[in-house]
Design a protein around this motif. Structure first.
Motif, PDB file in Angstrom:
ATOM      1  N   VAL A 123       0.875  -1.173   0.000  1.00 20.79           N
ATOM      2  CA  VAL A 123       0.000   0.000   0.000  1.00 20.79           C
ATOM      3  C   VAL A 123       0.910   1.221   0.000  1.00 20.79           C
ATOM      4  O   VAL A 123       1.706   1.409   0.914  1.00 20.79           O
ATOM      5  CB  VAL A 123      -0.943   0.014   1.211  1.00 20.79           C
ATOM      6  CG1 VAL A 123      -1.810   1.272   1.184  1.00 20.79           C
ATOM      7  CG2 VAL A 123      -1.824  -1.231   1.227  1.00 20.79           C
ATOM      8  N   TRP A 124       0.778   2.021  -1.029  1.00 20.80           N
ATOM      9  CA  TRP A 124       1.724   3.099  -1.340  1.00 20.80           C
ATOM     10  C   TRP A 124       0.994   4.438  -1.270  1.00 20.80           C
ATOM     11  O   TRP A 124       0.223   4.786  -2.161  1.00 20.80           O
ATOM     12  CB  TRP A 124       2.256   2.848  -2.749  1.00 20.80           C
ATOM     13  CG  TRP A 124       3.440   3.620  -3.213  1.00 20.80           C
ATOM     14  CD1 TRP A 124       3.445   4.856  -3.790  1.00 20.80           C
ATOM     15  CD2 TRP A 124       4.805   3.187  -3.220  1.00 20.80           C
ATOM     16  NE1 TRP A 124       4.726   5.227  -4.140  1.00 20.80           N
ATOM     17  CE2 TRP A 124       5.574   4.207  -3.803  1.00 20.80           C
ATOM     18  CE3 TRP A 124       5.447   2.022  -2.791  1.00 20.80           C
ATOM     19  CZ2 TRP A 124       6.953   4.115  -3.966  1.00 20.80           C
ATOM     20  CZ3 TRP A 124       6.807   1.915  -2.954  1.00 20.80           C
ATOM     21  CH2 TRP A 124       7.555   2.948  -3.533  1.00 20.80           C
ATOM     22  N   PHE A 125       1.192   5.186  -0.187  1.00 21.56           N
ATOM     23  CA  PHE A 125       0.567   6.493  -0.009  1.00 21.56           C
ATOM     24  C   PHE A 125       1.490   7.557  -0.589  1.00 21.56           C
ATOM     25  O   PHE A 125       2.588   7.788  -0.066  1.00 21.56           O
ATOM     26  CB  PHE A 125       0.324   6.776   1.473  1.00 21.56           C
ATOM     27  CG  PHE A 125      -0.649   5.846   2.138  1.00 21.56           C
ATOM     28  CD1 PHE A 125      -2.012   6.117   2.100  1.00 21.56           C
ATOM     29  CD2 PHE A 125      -0.216   4.715   2.813  1.00 21.56           C
ATOM     30  CE1 PHE A 125      -2.926   5.270   2.727  1.00 21.56           C
ATOM     31  CE2 PHE A 125      -1.118   3.865   3.446  1.00 21.56           C
ATOM     32  CZ  PHE A 125      -2.479   4.139   3.391  1.00 21.56           C
ATOM     33  N   ILE A 175      -2.294   5.200  -3.388  1.00 23.28           N
ATOM     34  CA  ILE A 175      -3.385   6.025  -2.878  1.00 23.28           C
ATOM     35  C   ILE A 175      -2.978   7.496  -2.877  1.00 23.28           C
ATOM     36  O   ILE A 175      -1.947   7.863  -2.306  1.00 23.28           O
ATOM     37  CB  ILE A 175      -3.764   5.605  -1.440  1.00 23.28           C
ATOM     38  CG1 ILE A 175      -4.171   4.128  -1.395  1.00 23.28           C
ATOM     39  CG2 ILE A 175      -4.885   6.487  -0.902  1.00 23.28           C
ATOM     40  CD1 ILE A 175      -4.431   3.618   0.000  1.00 23.28           C
ATOM     41  N   GLY A 176      -3.800   8.331  -3.515  1.00 25.26           N
ATOM     42  CA  GLY A 176      -3.620   9.772  -3.403  1.00 25.26           C
ATOM     43  C   GLY A 176      -2.916  10.448  -4.550  1.00 25.26           C
ATOM     44  O   GLY A 176      -2.404  11.567  -4.400  1.00 25.26           O
ATOM     45  N   LEU A 177      -2.877   9.825  -5.709  1.00 24.22           N
ATOM     46  CA  LEU A 177      -2.162  10.394  -6.855  1.00 24.22           C
ATOM     47  C   LEU A 177      -2.725  11.747  -7.273  1.00 24.22           C
ATOM     48  O   LEU A 177      -3.942  11.942  -7.350  1.00 24.22           O
ATOM     49  CB  LEU A 177      -2.246   9.435  -8.043  1.00 24.22           C
ATOM     50  CG  LEU A 177      -1.486   8.109  -7.925  1.00 24.22           C
ATOM     51  CD1 LEU A 177      -1.836   7.221  -9.102  1.00 24.22           C
ATOM     52  CD2 LEU A 177       0.002   8.357  -7.866  1.00 24.22           C
ATOM     53  N   ARG A 178      -1.823  12.679  -7.544  1.00 17.20           N
ATOM     54  CA  ARG A 178      -2.241  13.971  -8.087  1.00 17.20           C
ATOM     55  C   ARG A 178      -1.157  14.634  -8.933  1.00 17.20           C
ATOM     56  O   ARG A 178      -1.342  15.760  -9.395  1.00 17.20           O
ATOM     57  CB  ARG A 178      -2.687  14.912  -6.969  1.00 17.20           C
ATOM     58  CG  ARG A 178      -1.634  15.232  -5.908  1.00 17.20           C
ATOM     59  CD  ARG A 178      -2.291  15.985  -4.758  1.00 17.20           C
ATOM     60  NE  ARG A 178      -1.346  16.472  -3.783  1.00 17.20           N
ATOM     61  CZ  ARG A 178      -0.830  15.760  -2.788  1.00 17.20           C
ATOM     62  NH1 ARG A 178      -1.181  14.484  -2.654  1.00 17.20           N
ATOM     63  NH2 ARG A 178       0.002  16.305  -1.925  1.00 17.20           N
ATOM     64  N   SER A 179      -0.026  13.956  -9.143  1.00 19.25           N
ATOM     65  CA  SER A 179       1.039  14.513  -9.975  1.00 19.25           C
ATOM     66  C   SER A 179       1.747  13.375 -10.689  1.00 19.25           C
ATOM     67  O   SER A 179       2.509  12.623 -10.072  1.00 19.25           O
ATOM     68  CB  SER A 179       2.034  15.302  -9.118  1.00 19.25           C
ATOM     69  OG  SER A 179       3.088  15.820  -9.919  1.00 19.25           O
ATOM     70  N   VAL A 209     -11.650   4.246   0.196  1.00 16.70           N
ATOM     71  CA  VAL A 209     -10.507   3.997  -0.684  1.00 16.70           C
ATOM     72  C   VAL A 209      -9.445   3.157   0.020  1.00 16.70           C
ATOM     73  O   VAL A 209      -8.923   2.178  -0.539  1.00 16.70           O
ATOM     74  CB  VAL A 209      -9.911   5.329  -1.175  1.00 16.70           C
ATOM     75  CG1 VAL A 209      -8.543   5.106  -1.814  1.00 16.70           C
ATOM     76  CG2 VAL A 209     -10.854   6.001  -2.166  1.00 16.70           C
ATOM     77  N   VAL A 210      -9.107   3.513   1.242  1.00 17.74           N
ATOM     78  CA  VAL A 210      -8.048   2.795   1.955  1.00 17.74           C
ATOM     79  C   VAL A 210      -8.473   1.363   2.266  1.00 17.74           C
ATOM     80  O   VAL A 210      -7.668   0.422   2.129  1.00 17.74           O
ATOM     81  CB  VAL A 210      -7.651   3.551   3.241  1.00 17.74           C
ATOM     82  CG1 VAL A 210      -6.685   2.718   4.080  1.00 17.74           C
ATOM     83  CG2 VAL A 210      -7.008   4.888   2.890  1.00 17.74           C
ATOM     84  N   GLU A 211      -9.707   1.165   2.655  1.00 11.62           N
ATOM     85  CA  GLU A 211     -10.173  -0.202   2.924  1.00 11.62           C
ATOM     86  C   GLU A 211     -10.078  -1.078   1.679  1.00 11.62           C
ATOM     87  O   GLU A 211      -9.648  -2.232   1.746  1.00 11.62           O
ATOM     88  CB  GLU A 211     -11.605  -0.169   3.458  1.00 11.62           C
ATOM     89  CG  GLU A 211     -11.693   0.311   4.900  1.00 11.62           C
ATOM     90  CD  GLU A 211     -13.114   0.305   5.427  1.00 11.62           C
ATOM     91  OE1 GLU A 211     -14.062   0.377   4.599  1.00 11.62           O
ATOM     92  OE2 GLU A 211     -13.284   0.244   6.661  1.00 11.62           O
ATOM     93  N   ASP A 231       4.662  13.620   1.258  1.00 11.23           N
ATOM     94  CA  ASP A 231       4.047  14.545   0.306  1.00 11.23           C
ATOM     95  C   ASP A 231       2.650  14.084  -0.107  1.00 11.23           C
ATOM     96  O   ASP A 231       1.969  14.767  -0.872  1.00 11.23           O
ATOM     97  CB  ASP A 231       4.947  14.811  -0.898  1.00 11.23           C
ATOM     98  CG  ASP A 231       5.096  13.630  -1.860  1.00 11.23           C
ATOM     99  OD1 ASP A 231       4.215  12.746  -1.904  1.00 11.23           O
ATOM    100  OD2 ASP A 231       6.109  13.591  -2.576  1.00 11.23           O
ATOM    101  N   TRP A 232       2.217  12.942   0.409  1.00 16.16           N
ATOM    102  CA  TRP A 232       0.824  12.505   0.244  1.00 16.16           C
ATOM    103  C   TRP A 232      -0.131  13.523   0.865  1.00 16.16           C
ATOM    104  O   TRP A 232      -1.229  13.759   0.367  1.00 16.16           O
ATOM    105  CB  TRP A 232       0.652  11.139   0.904  1.00 16.16           C
ATOM    106  CG  TRP A 232      -0.712  10.563   0.840  1.00 16.16           C
ATOM    107  CD1 TRP A 232      -1.455  10.333  -0.274  1.00 16.16           C
ATOM    108  CD2 TRP A 232      -1.514  10.122   1.945  1.00 16.16           C
ATOM    109  NE1 TRP A 232      -2.665   9.773   0.064  1.00 16.16           N
ATOM    110  CE2 TRP A 232      -2.728   9.633   1.424  1.00 16.16           C
ATOM    111  CE3 TRP A 232      -1.312  10.081   3.326  1.00 16.16           C
ATOM    112  CZ2 TRP A 232      -3.746   9.122   2.233  1.00 16.16           C
ATOM    113  CZ3 TRP A 232      -2.310   9.562   4.130  1.00 16.16           C
ATOM    114  CH2 TRP A 232      -3.507   9.096   3.589  1.00 16.16           C
ATOM    115  N   LEU A 233       0.328  14.156   1.957  1.00 15.08           N
ATOM    116  CA  LEU A 233      -0.496  15.161   2.614  1.00 15.08           C
ATOM    117  C   LEU A 233      -0.396  16.501   1.899  1.00 15.08           C
ATOM    118  O   LEU A 233       0.559  16.764   1.170  1.00 15.08           O
ATOM    119  CB  LEU A 233      -0.065  15.335   4.069  1.00 15.08           C
ATOM    120  CG  LEU A 233      -0.453  14.197   5.011  1.00 15.08           C
ATOM    121  CD1 LEU A 233       0.713  13.261   5.238  1.00 15.08           C
ATOM    122  CD2 LEU A 233      -0.955  14.756   6.336  1.00 15.08           C
ATOM    123  N   ASP A 234      -1.373  17.338   2.133  1.00 17.46           N
ATOM    124  CA  ASP A 234      -1.326  18.686   1.587  1.00 17.46           C
ATOM    125  C   ASP A 234      -0.149  19.446   2.211  1.00 17.46           C
ATOM    126  O   ASP A 234       0.154  19.251   3.393  1.00 17.46           O
ATOM    127  CB  ASP A 234      -2.632  19.417   1.897  1.00 17.46           C
ATOM    128  CG  ASP A 234      -2.757  20.697   1.107  1.00 17.46           C
ATOM    129  OD1 ASP A 234      -3.160  20.617  -0.071  1.00 17.46           O
ATOM    130  OD2 ASP A 234      -2.419  21.764   1.655  1.00 17.46           O
TER     131      ASP A 234
END
Length: 306
Positions: A123-125, A175-179, A209-211, A231-234
């Motif tokens: 699991v890759w955040f 999880i959390g891709l945006r770039s 999503v995480v589940e 950097d997963w976080l804002d």
């Protein structure tokens, strides 16, 4: 949590453009990591840092493949091989390896070590896909290739150190891709990896999503490795990271995700490793990001509110 945690630092910034993440392990320790883990019942043993060569006086292109770009690849191989051995030793001793980065290229070593003898999901955040190869990268920075290397894509398929032995694409969730770069976007689409963007989190909520991601990683595997790039976080929550991207998860969403890790991977041995990467104290504010990293790993290992 009644388990021994072996802390392994990897002060490496060879895989990134910006200097500073090599100080991440020290910043996380300074933020009270050992005390926080002991407060939730874990026995914390710090094994110090893996030796990392200095970039000064080193030719970054010396080990690059002829048909691509990968800076400091020889040095990255050396460090990841060392880390892989240390992680395997921790697992063999019945301990949970807690790896402190350093840039995200160290995940190649963590995944290789934890999956050496058993099938392992990941699991890759992360805000980024880390799915470039030397042929598709626009920068040559290996921290943007780490997941592709773990899965043996492209030029990494011909190496004996990068591909993890027992990690299958269908058991990997990002999880959390945006770039994303164009090349890695194509690589992800062509793979069997499950990828969730920030839009998915917005639409479905972080818990759903995480589940689902944990279900992907545990389907038919012996255990799960969790990799958390801060950097997963804002950036308003985690300013001290090497490659910040606006629009990440909130403080509370991040804790909710880690609490789900603790809930669903609580069976002994199911959580096989955990790593924190890309904390850059030079860019941080009063060690805020390192302190947040400590809080999040505590939630992932069982800290609860009530």
């Amino acid at each position: 949590m009644d388990r021994n945690v072996r802390v392994i630092g990897v002060p490496m910034d060879l895989g990134a453009d910006r200097r500073g993440v090599d100080m991440g392990p020290s910043a996380i320790r300074y933020a009270g990591l050992a005390a926080e883990l002991e407060a939730i019942g874990a026995t914390c043993v710090d094994w110090g840092d893996v030796h990392v060569p200095r970039p000064e006086g080193t030719d970054p292109d010396a080990g690059a493949p002829t048909d691509g770009d990968a800076k400091f690849l020889t040095e990255t191989e050396t460090v990841c091989t060392r880390l892989s051995h240390e992680v395997t030793e921790a697992v063999d001793d019945g301990e949970l390896p807690l790896v402190l980065g350093g840039d995200h290229s160290i995940a190649i070593g963590s995944a290789g070590g934890v999956s050496r003898d058993e099938s392992t999901g990941i699991v890759w955040f992360d805000a980024h896909g880390d799915f470039n190869t030397p042929a598709t990268t626009p920068s040559g920075n290996v921290h943007g290739m780490s997941l592709a290397a773990i899965l043996g894509l492209g030029e990494f398929a011909d190496t004996d150190w990068a591909p993890a032995r027992n990690v299958a694409e269908e058991n990997v969730a990002i999880i959390g891709l945006r770039s994303l770069d164009e090349g890695e976007r194509s690589n992800i689409r062509d793979s069997d990896v499950t990828a969730y963007t920030m839009t998915d989190i917005d639409d479905r909520g972080v818990t759903d999503v995480v589940e689902e991601a944990i279900e992907v990683a545990t389907d038919g595997t012996d255990g799960v490795a969790v990799s958390l790039d801060l950097d997963w976080l804002d950036p308003t929550e985690a300013p001290g990271v090497g490659t910040p991207v606006r629009g990440g998860v909130s403080y509370r969403e991040a804790h909710a995700a880690m609490e789900l890790v603790a809930e669903h991977l609580s069976e002994p041995g199911l959580l096989r490793s955990f790593e924190l990467v890309e904390v850059n104290p030079i860019l941080d504010q009063h060690n805020q990001t390192a302190e947040l990293a400590v809080e999040l790993v505590a939630s992932a290992l069982g800290k609860i509110i009530l």
